[in-house]
Design an enzyme around this catalytic site. Structure first.
Site, PDB file in Angstrom:
ATOM      1  N   ARG A   1      -1.853 -45.673  35.648  1.00 50.96           N
ATOM      2  CA  ARG A   1      -0.547 -46.160  36.395  1.00 50.96           C
ATOM      3  C   ARG A   1      -1.101 -46.272  37.775  1.00 50.96           C
ATOM      4  O   ARG A   1      -1.895 -45.561  38.291  1.00 50.96           O
ATOM      5  CB  ARG A   1       0.444 -44.970  36.327  1.00 50.96           C
ATOM      6  CG  ARG A   1       1.255 -44.600  35.219  1.00 50.96           C
ATOM      7  CD  ARG A   1       2.153 -46.182  34.873  1.00 50.96           C
ATOM      8  NE  ARG A   1       3.185 -46.216  33.576  1.00 50.96           N
ATOM      9  CZ  ARG A   1       2.701 -46.488  32.347  1.00 50.96           C
ATOM     10  NH1 ARG A   1       1.558 -47.070  32.242  1.00 50.96           N
ATOM     11  NH2 ARG A   1       3.416 -46.369  31.423  1.00 50.96           N
TER      12      ARG A   1
ATOM     13  N   GLU B   1       3.225 -53.313  41.039  1.00 49.44           N
ATOM     14  CA  GLU B   1       3.289 -54.439  39.971  1.00 49.44           C
ATOM     15  C   GLU B   1       4.437 -54.753  39.482  1.00 49.44           C
ATOM     16  O   GLU B   1       4.764 -55.777  39.007  1.00 49.44           O
ATOM     17  CB  GLU B   1       2.308 -53.716  38.997  1.00 49.44           C
ATOM     18  CG  GLU B   1       3.032 -52.600  37.961  1.00 49.44           C
ATOM     19  CD  GLU B   1       2.253 -52.139  36.746  1.00 49.44           C
ATOM     20  OE1 GLU B   1       0.953 -51.886  36.965  1.00 49.44           O
ATOM     21  OE2 GLU B   1       2.868 -52.331  35.890  1.00 49.44           O
TER      22      GLU B   1
ATOM     23  N   HIS C   1      -1.274 -55.194  33.553  1.00 45.10           N
ATOM     24  CA  HIS C   1      -1.078 -54.218  32.430  1.00 45.10           C
ATOM     25  C   HIS C   1      -1.177 -54.869  31.083  1.00 45.10           C
ATOM     26  O   HIS C   1       0.027 -54.866  30.210  1.00 45.10           O
ATOM     27  CB  HIS C   1       0.468 -54.083  33.010  1.00 45.10           C
ATOM     28  CG  HIS C   1       0.957 -52.671  32.286  1.00 45.10           C
ATOM     29  ND1 HIS C   1       1.433 -51.700  33.385  1.00 45.10           N
ATOM     30  CD2 HIS C   1       0.708 -51.780  31.488  1.00 45.10           C
ATOM     31  CE1 HIS C   1       1.645 -50.604  32.713  1.00 45.10           C
ATOM     32  NE2 HIS C   1       1.102 -50.661  31.592  1.00 45.10           N
TER      33      HIS C   1
HETATM   34  P1  NAI Z   1      -1.605 -37.852  26.918  1.00 45.96           P
HETATM   35  O1  NAI Z   1       0.036 -37.407  27.359  1.00 45.96           O
HETATM   36  O2  NAI Z   1      -1.818 -38.097  25.645  1.00 45.96           O
HETATM   37  O3  NAI Z   1      -2.500 -37.503  28.146  1.00 45.96           O
HETATM   38  C1  NAI Z   1      -2.407 -37.135  29.417  1.00 45.96           C
HETATM   39  C2  NAI Z   1      -3.329 -36.308  29.778  1.00 45.96           C
HETATM   40  O4  NAI Z   1      -3.287 -36.150  31.352  1.00 45.96           O
HETATM   41  C3  NAI Z   1      -2.964 -34.784  29.293  1.00 45.96           C
HETATM   42  O5  NAI Z   1      -4.013 -34.277  28.561  1.00 45.96           O
HETATM   43  C4  NAI Z   1      -2.516 -34.126  30.612  1.00 45.96           C
HETATM   44  O6  NAI Z   1      -2.927 -32.648  30.272  1.00 45.96           O
HETATM   45  C5  NAI Z   1      -3.559 -35.054  31.452  1.00 45.96           C
HETATM   46  N1  NAI Z   1      -3.083 -34.428  32.922  1.00 45.96           N
HETATM   47  C6  NAI Z   1      -1.869 -34.071  33.313  1.00 45.96           C
HETATM   48  N2  NAI Z   1      -1.821 -34.054  34.902  1.00 45.96           N
HETATM   49  C7  NAI Z   1      -3.097 -34.121  35.067  1.00 45.96           C
HETATM   50  C8  NAI Z   1      -3.795 -34.235  36.389  1.00 45.96           C
HETATM   51  N3  NAI Z   1      -3.257 -33.670  37.360  1.00 45.96           N
HETATM   52  N4  NAI Z   1      -5.165 -34.404  36.387  1.00 45.96           N
HETATM   53  C9  NAI Z   1      -5.854 -34.622  35.308  1.00 45.96           C
HETATM   54  N5  NAI Z   1      -5.172 -34.693  34.017  1.00 45.96           N
HETATM   55  C10 NAI Z   1      -3.966 -34.321  33.847  1.00 45.96           C
HETATM   56  O7  NAI Z   1      -0.975 -39.643  27.494  1.00 45.96           O
HETATM   57  P2  NAI Z   1      -2.033 -40.864  26.803  1.00 45.96           P
HETATM   58  O8  NAI Z   1      -1.262 -41.328  25.651  1.00 45.96           O
HETATM   59  O9  NAI Z   1      -3.454 -40.369  26.597  1.00 45.96           O
HETATM   60  O10 NAI Z   1      -1.551 -41.798  28.074  1.00 45.96           O
HETATM   61  C11 NAI Z   1      -2.341 -41.660  29.486  1.00 45.96           C
HETATM   62  C12 NAI Z   1      -1.570 -42.488  30.434  1.00 45.96           C
HETATM   63  O11 NAI Z   1      -2.036 -44.051  30.138  1.00 45.96           O
HETATM   64  C13 NAI Z   1      -0.278 -42.640  30.313  1.00 45.96           C
HETATM   65  O12 NAI Z   1       0.425 -41.608  31.302  1.00 45.96           O
HETATM   66  C14 NAI Z   1      -0.015 -43.858  30.817  1.00 45.96           C
HETATM   67  O13 NAI Z   1       0.395 -43.713  32.138  1.00 45.96           O
HETATM   68  C15 NAI Z   1      -1.131 -44.488  30.648  1.00 45.96           C
HETATM   69  N6  NAI Z   1      -0.956 -45.798  29.877  1.00 45.96           N
HETATM   70  C16 NAI Z   1      -1.193 -47.071  30.184  1.00 45.96           C
HETATM   71  C17 NAI Z   1      -0.940 -48.235  29.342  1.00 45.96           C
HETATM   72  C18 NAI Z   1      -1.599 -49.560  29.633  1.00 45.96           C
HETATM   73  O14 NAI Z   1      -1.216 -50.597  29.059  1.00 45.96           O
HETATM   74  N7  NAI Z   1      -2.284 -49.634  30.737  1.00 45.96           N
HETATM   75  C19 NAI Z   1      -0.593 -48.004  27.959  1.00 45.96           C
HETATM   76  C20 NAI Z   1      -0.277 -46.711  27.616  1.00 45.96           C
HETATM   77  C21 NAI Z   1      -0.589 -45.651  28.513  1.00 45.96           C
END
Ligand code: NAI
Length: 330
Positions: free
Chosen positions: A232, A261, A293
């Site tokens: 993000r 964005e 994105h």
């Molecule tokens: P997820 O929920 O499986 O994993 C997120 C991880 O971040 C969790 O393990 C959590 O403990 C960790 N986390 C929370 N706070 C943190 C911190 N302060 N420091 C480090 N790690 C922390 O989510 P997923 O599916 O892996 O997605 C990650 C991110 O990717 C989403 O939040 C979304 O913003 C982004 N995303 C971007 C897309 C794109 O098209 N560019 C598409 C899908 C997701």
């Protein structure tokens, strides 16, 4: 249910229509926000995406229009005021997992393109310029990669980078046993900053992670570090990153997301002036690659997003609240 889909593009319509057989769905191109919320009147649910603005005003207006469900067709939900939704009695759900591979592989695409200057080489060859000066890359093998956030996408990314022979370290307040099984060590965040040749962000945008990349954290990084953000935009203080690019402290920057964005991405703005000076400056660096994105944008991901969204609506409509991917404020 009667569902209004916002920020809709032809590809959304195609995949959602393929997945749906029973709901009455209307597709609206505008983003949902307090100015466009009137379009939701007469519907029971709205289906939203990353740049719709579900702030308190919009949610109150949705409630008054009779909306009981906000179904996000994405994983992130930082654009939804969850407390306001709860006080309005509106259920919010999302698609927590559709294709971690799509995003992780896009992060790899940015890394390899930046390292081997594919964007510059492409343009040179088109101009009959076959000189190599300025295109020098580095072996990925043995480089240190820091992964911030090891959920579904971060874990997939970590596995890919191990496959290239990189040394992978991770930071996450909650360790993922799958990642530990790969032999990847969790380190304090300061160590990740100081050890990494390549840093990739895979954590959500929450108050604790806003501007995680700032002048202080950049100051602790290796000179010439490669920074990748497919998560993000708000994770990065863009002005601090621009300063670090000018000082050559950040050597490469790959972005699929940008703080501001919502006014730019997903639309053809080629007939408009670019008024965002910060973004305009970012685009001038030849060691910066920006995609709009699109990390999620694979056939497999769109199909999985559409089926999970329809499943969420089905389950909500039949009162199976335990079976939908609810998002709550706590
Ligand atoms: P997820 O929920 O499986 O994993 C997120 C991880 O971040 C969790 O393990 C959590 O403990 C960790 N986390 C929370 N706070 C943190 C911190 N302060 N420091 C480090 N790690 C922390 O989510 P997923 O599916 O892996 O997605 C990650 C991110 O990717 C989403 O939040 C979304 O913003 C982004 N995303 C971007 C897309 C794109 O098209 N560019 C598409 C899908 C997701």
């Amino acid at each position: 249910m009667k569902v209004a889909v916002f920020s809709s593009k032809p590809y959304d319509e195609k995949y959602i229509c393929q997945a749906n057989s029973i709901h009455e769905i209307t597709f609206f191109e505008p983003h949902l926000n307090s100015k466009t919320v009137a379009l939701a009147s007469g519907y029971e649910a709205v289906c939203c995406f990353v740049n719709d603005s579900l702030d308190s005003d919009t949610l109150v207006a949705l409630k008054n229009a009779g909306i009981s469900l906000v179904t996000m067709r994405c994983a992130g939900f930082n654009n939804v005021d969850l407390q306001a939704a709860e006080s309005c009695g509106i259920t919010v759900c999302r698609v927590p997992e559709y294709s971690p591979h799509a995003v992780a592989e896009h992060a790899l695409a940015l890394i390899l393109s930046l390292n081997r200057s594919i964007h510059r080489a492409y343009n040179r060859v088109r101009e009959n310029d076959y000189s190599l000066n300025g295109l020098l890359g580095f072996d990925m093998y043995n480089k240190t990669v820091g992964v911030i956030g090891t959920g579904k996408i971060g874990a997939t990314f970590a596995r890919i980078m191990q496959g290239l022979g990189c040394k992978v370290f991770a930071y996450d307040p909650f360790k993922n046993p799958e990642v530990e099984k790969l032999g990847i060590e969790y380190l304090p965040i300061e160590k990740i900053w100081s050890e990494s040749d390549i840093l990739s962000l895979h954590c959500p945008l929450v108050p604790a992670t806003r501007h995680l990349i700032n002048s202080n954290s950049i100051g602790q990084m290796k000179k010439g570090v490669m920074l990748i953000n497919t998560s993000r935009g708000g994770l990065i203080d863009t002005r601090a990153v621009i300063d670090a690019l000018k000082q050559k402290h950040i050597g490469y920057l790959g972005l699929d997301v940008y703080e501001e964005e919502s006014e730019l991405f997903f639309d053809d703005n080629s007939n408009h002036l670019l008024l965002d000076d910060v973004f305009a400056r970012l685009k001038t660096f030849n060691n910066v690659i920006i995609t709009g994105h699109q990390a999620f944008f694979t056939e497999e991901a769109l199909s999985a997003i559409a089926s999970a969204t329809i499943q969420n609506i089905d389950n909500f409509a039949s009162g199976k609240l335990d079976d939908i991917h609810l998002v709550k404020s706590k």
